[in-house]
Design an enzyme around this catalytic site. Sequence first.
Site: not given
Length: 269
Positions: A122-123, A140
């Site tokens: 994520h991100d 992430g």
Amino acid sequence: MSPSIHPMSIVDPKAQLAAGVKIGPFCTVGPDVVLGEGVELVSHVALAGRTTIGPRTRIYPFASIGHPPQDVKYRGEPSTLTIGADCQIREGVTMNPGTEGGGMITSVGDRCFFLANSHVGHDSRLGSNVIFSNNVMCAGHVTVGNFVIVGGGTGLQQFIRIGDHAFIGGGAGVLNDVIPFGTVRDNPAHLVGLNLIGLKRRGFTREQIHELRRAYRLLFANEGTLAERVEDVAAEFAEHPLIHEILDFIREGGDKAICMPQDASAVER
């Protein structure tokens, strides 16, 4: 050409499918998914979330794309995952959307190649022409530049940056930022020189490579601090934009330190 959907797949009627999309058997496509022209899901692909996939990207069996982030802080916020054009996403690849704590977006550029069982956390923000070999574990909040190659079984720690044209050796544990054009290996990873093979393959001139090597030796020599050496190299190579890409990367800094050579006396012969 209208989208082609195998009768044994489940595609939400709200999903947006461009012309020429091909969806093979046993796929699921959620309501907020957007598939660009010519995207192909070979079979057994699961697409969810607010996921957009660019034209002509091909996704192979058992890839899980756009499902909720693997982050205990995620509370269902409407974050997104964006994948560019002409990517190859092989078997078992996983990619997660962003979170409120990381800008709400995970993004992947164009012409990227993800080998089996690699992961994009994520991100994370990936540039174009990136290659993740088998079983790459990208945590992430990782930033990856353009034309980066990551060897199989490598772990990329959260919040690190990897500069353009870098090469990460297989099985590395990368805990710190990797400069543009750099090569790192081992666990924990350390800088071992420049990505000379990659530079030659991508058409950099002999003179450009020679100047990069000279600058590298000065940057990672024993004398002074890294900050002092950065300014010395900036003055000596004022007219060399490739070298300033490295210097700018170091100056910008991040949450992690710069990945350094293990032994400065053995710097880039």
